[in-house]
Design a protein around this motif. Structure first.
Motif, PDB file in Angstrom:
ATOM      1  N   THR A 132       0.830  -1.204   0.000  1.00 39.16           N
ATOM      2  CA  THR A 132       0.000   0.000   0.000  1.00 39.16           C
ATOM      3  C   THR A 132       0.865   1.255   0.000  1.00 39.16           C
ATOM      4  O   THR A 132       0.552   2.249  -0.667  1.00 39.16           O
ATOM      5  N   GLU A 135       2.008   1.841  -3.508  1.00 37.77           N
ATOM      6  CA  GLU A 135       0.909   2.323  -4.343  1.00 37.77           C
ATOM      7  C   GLU A 135       0.616   3.797  -4.072  1.00 37.77           C
ATOM      8  O   GLU A 135       0.458   4.603  -4.995  1.00 37.77           O
ATOM      9  N   SER A 136       0.549   4.170  -2.804  1.00 34.76           N
ATOM     10  CA  SER A 136       0.204   5.554  -2.461  1.00 34.76           C
ATOM     11  C   SER A 136       1.303   6.536  -2.829  1.00 34.76           C
ATOM     12  O   SER A 136       1.048   7.731  -3.001  1.00 34.76           O
ATOM     13  N   SER A 547      -2.716  11.008  -2.356  1.00 38.08           N
ATOM     14  CA  SER A 547      -3.431   9.887  -2.962  1.00 38.08           C
ATOM     15  C   SER A 547      -3.468   8.742  -1.975  1.00 38.08           C
ATOM     16  O   SER A 547      -2.564   8.584  -1.154  1.00 38.08           O
ATOM     17  N   ARG A 548      -4.509   7.956  -2.068  1.00 38.59           N
ATOM     18  CA  ARG A 548      -4.670   6.852  -1.118  1.00 38.59           C
ATOM     19  C   ARG A 548      -5.705   5.858  -1.637  1.00 38.59           C
ATOM     20  O   ARG A 548      -6.600   6.216  -2.406  1.00 38.59           O
ATOM     21  N   PHE A 549      -5.547   4.606  -1.218  1.00 35.18           N
ATOM     22  CA  PHE A 549      -6.656   3.681  -1.307  1.00 35.18           C
ATOM     23  C   PHE A 549      -7.640   4.089  -0.215  1.00 35.18           C
ATOM     24  O   PHE A 549      -7.250   4.411   0.909  1.00 35.18           O
ATOM     25  N   PRO A 566      -4.914   3.821  -6.209  1.00 37.14           N
ATOM     26  CA  PRO A 566      -5.130   4.907  -5.249  1.00 37.14           C
ATOM     27  C   PRO A 566      -5.790   6.123  -5.907  1.00 37.14           C
ATOM     28  O   PRO A 566      -5.474   6.476  -7.045  1.00 37.14           O
TER      29      PRO A 566
END
Length: 675
Positions: A132, A135-136, A547-549, A566
């Motif tokens: 994660t 990804e972020s 940005s984030r999930f 994200p």
């Protein structure tokens, strides 16, 4: 710990039904090896992953990697629940495990058979949060690691799968740098102890969860990811404020599944508020100056995750250092419940004059939502709408749940809210109750075709019924539904930010700032506000992006999760004229009391950009934020435990909570503790 006899079948893989041919062979048979981390330790004696309800970890160096490992490694709370239906007692097909993202030739149940050095084994990364992080931060190749994790979780071994349930997962990653060639990523894959087809597989680390190790295929071990993990993620020590942010983000992310919340950490833990069974499990052990105390309630029983982080001040959910308190003259509360009651009565008359008649108008939408809910497995907590929007199961159950006041005692919110209003009134404190409509109420068209005719209209009349009944008992309810619906009805211009995040249960910067504007205008009408204006402070805005999930992507069925990346979001931080960020002030006469809708953007991600910050900017004075991630109905207790003297210094309590928790909240609405 398993004995050598339990691993007697070393020439073949041992299953519940016996030994099988070499196609199922994963070398093992090594001696027991306790999982160790160079800077993270479990310090509550007797911790057992399969039966404990409290986990205390000490972290020597507060890197993001170390904190993530402390939270995720062998954590009892986040284990995959056993499915209701028994697992078929069949031989699994191990010919092409994990869709070949793991090199099958390297797989072993004995870590000593891997090329990992002792130092590499002592620096594991918790796989899920480490991916994660990549990804972020938009690290090249991060998506391939997400796909690898999904392939591992999604492996069914040729057996009938239970929707929403994974039998194994990549729990940890190890970076290995061979003498020549590119760096490698090795993974530890843990199997659920109830997964009987692999009963007898070695549990080398003795935690009750059997495991195997394997090397990710080269195209699933991108160099950029390796360097990012080996860089800041694993080496940079976080400042105390960053540790606090990490804790808030973790609690917010875990809440939809485990009902987690941060507890204000005192000088010692456990303290007087800690449940007796937790103190008993700890055997009288007390920990000094805990940095983070997180309470969960995943299955109706309290659980705790406690972190002793060296170099990080205790606090977790505690506010920043206060400024000098101001004393405002005592005034009599002046609620204004009548206008909303009249507005709702007018709306009700326009919809047949009765609540059942109004509810009947939205029956097609409700029927479609119920149909969608019926397709979800027990463990699936989110479902996909259109245009990338995800919806939370509990929010949808609230929308179609019917009359909120027909719930049994302990679940009906009306008497508790009325009692809280009367308690505050006895202390001379004004009160606003602010239910936040759910995403489905504002964006029904992104959930269902049946919702398209309802854009800008009420899809759950029973929220308004509760508002009217509260108003008739003297409680002033702030109507966010009408302005949010009006804003949604005007959407359509290119680049317009939605009012709710696509992949999250919460509102966006646009949504929370709209709510803050509504609250600011109401606060400015109180008779005592003129006195507060004499102490006005100026605040500016600073745009920031992140940005984030969201908190819903990982609650989807496994096969759907990899479709999402994200989300890019914008926040507006509230800052002082010198550029320093705004912080909430516990000495303020204005209290924002709330759940995660008050925490997002303020304590996580953008930070200093939440609804409390924007209310403070609007009224030109800091506010006191009292927040509980999943405890909207019972966050009152955090305020009341401060005592009567602290409450007497307040002028207003604004209670903001998601409307979904007005229906079938996971625990009872507790009686007030008024000290």
């Amino acid at each position: 710990m398993r004995s050598d006899g339990a691993r007697a079948c070393t020439a073949a893989f041992l299953f519940a039904v016996g030994c099988h041919p070499s196609s199922a062979f994963w070398p093992g048979g090594g001696s027991e090896v306790t999982a160790e981390h160079a800077s993270v330790r479990t310090v509550n004696a007797g911790y057992a992953r399969t039966r404990s309800h409290v986990l205390v970890r000490e972290v020597d160096v507060p890197t993001r990697a170390g904190l993530d490992y402390a939270a995720y490694h062998a954590n009892f709370m986040i284990a995959e629940p056993e499915p209701d239906a028994p697992v078929p007692a069949q031989k699994p097909d191990t010919s092409h495990p994990f869709h070949d993202v793991v090199d099958a030739a390297t797989m072993t149940s004995d870590v000593s058979r891997t090329p990992l050095t002792e130092d590499e084994r002592r620096h594991p990364l918790a796989f899920a949060p480490a991916v994660t992080y990549l990804e972020s931060h938009h690290v090249e190749g991060a998506a391939t690691l997400t796909e690898a994790g999904s392939a591992i979780r999604g492996e069914t071994w040729g057996l009938p799968a239970t929707p929403g349930v994974s039998t194994q997962a990549a729990s940890e990653a190890f970076l290995h740098r061979p003498a020549s060639g590119p760096a490698e990523i090795w993974v530890k894959i843990e199997f659920a102890p109830w997964f009987t087809p692999f009963k007898g597989l070695a549990d080398q680390d003795g935690d009750g969860f059997p495991e195997v190790y394997g090397k990710l295929r080269a195209d699933h071990a991108p160099a950029a990811a390796v360097e990012a993990w080996a860089g800041d993620y694993a080496t940079r020590s976080l400042a105390p404020a960053e540790v606090k942010t990490w804790a808030n983000e973790l609690s917010s992310y875990w809440y939809p599944s485990f009902n987690t919340d941060l507890v204000v950490a005192g000088a010692v833990w456990p303290d007087e508020h800690t449940e007796a069974d937790i103190r008993q499990e700890l055997g009288g052990k007390v920990f000094t100056a805990p940095s983070i105390v997180m309470r969960g309630k995943p299955e109706g029983k309290a659980t705790y995750e406690v972190f002793l982080v060296k170099g990080a001040a205790a606090g977790g959910a505690s506010p920043s250092a206060p400024t000098a308190a101001i004393a405002l003259a005592k005034t009599k509360p002046t609620p204004e419940p009548a206008p909303l009651a009249a507005l709702v009565a007018k709306e009700l008359a326009a919809h047949g004059g009765s609540w059942p008649a109004w509810a009947a108008e939205v029956t097609p939408f409700h029927a479609d939502v119920k149909k969608r809910l019926a397709t979800l497995s027990h463990g699936t907590k989110a479902l996909a709408g259109q245009d990338g929007f995800l919806y939370y199961r509990s929010s949808l159950e609230y929308v179609v749940g019917g009359d909120l006041e027909s719930q049994p005692a302990g679940k009906n919110p009306l008497p508790v809210i009325v009692a809280f209003k009367k308690t505050l009134e006895a202390h001379g404190v004004d009160f606003l109750f602010v239910p936040v409509p759910t995403k489905a109420e504002i964006l029904p068209d992104e959930l269902s075709e049946k919702g398209k005719p309802l854009v800008g209209k009420v899809v759950n009349p029973y929220l308004l019924k509760l508002a009217q009944d509260l108003s008739q008992q003297g409680v002033e309810v702030v109507d966010l539904l009408s302005p949010l619906l009006a804003a949604r009805a005007k959407d359509g211009a290119p680049g317009t930010e939605p009012l709710f995040q696509h992949q999250d249960t919460h509102w966006t910067d646009r949504g929370l700032r709209l709510a803050a504007d509504v609250l600011t205008k109401r606060i400015a009408r109180y008779p005592w506000y003129a006195a507060l204006e004499q102490h006005a402070q100026h605040f500016d805005l600073k745009e920031t992006s992140f940005s984030r999930f969201g908190d819903l992507q990982s609650r989807l069925p496994e096969a759907a999760q990899t479709k999402y990346r994200p989300e890019a979001l914008v926040g507006h931080q509230v800052v002082r004229p010198d550029g320093t960020p705004y912080d909430d002030d516990p000495e303020s006469p204005v209290v924002i009391l709330g759940d995660s809708f008050t925490g997002v953007y303020e304590l996580t991600d953008a930070e200093h950009a939440g609804v409390s910050a924007h209310v403070a900017r609007g009224i030109s004075y800091p506010v006191d934020l009292v927040m509980s991630y999943g405890g909207g109905p019972n966050v009152r207790q955090k305020l009341m435990r401060r005592g009567a003297a602290a409450l007497d210094s307040k002028k207003l309590v604004v209670w903001i909570m998601t409307a979904r928790d007005l229906y079938h909240y996971f625990e009872a609405w507790e009686p007030l503790v008024d000290k």
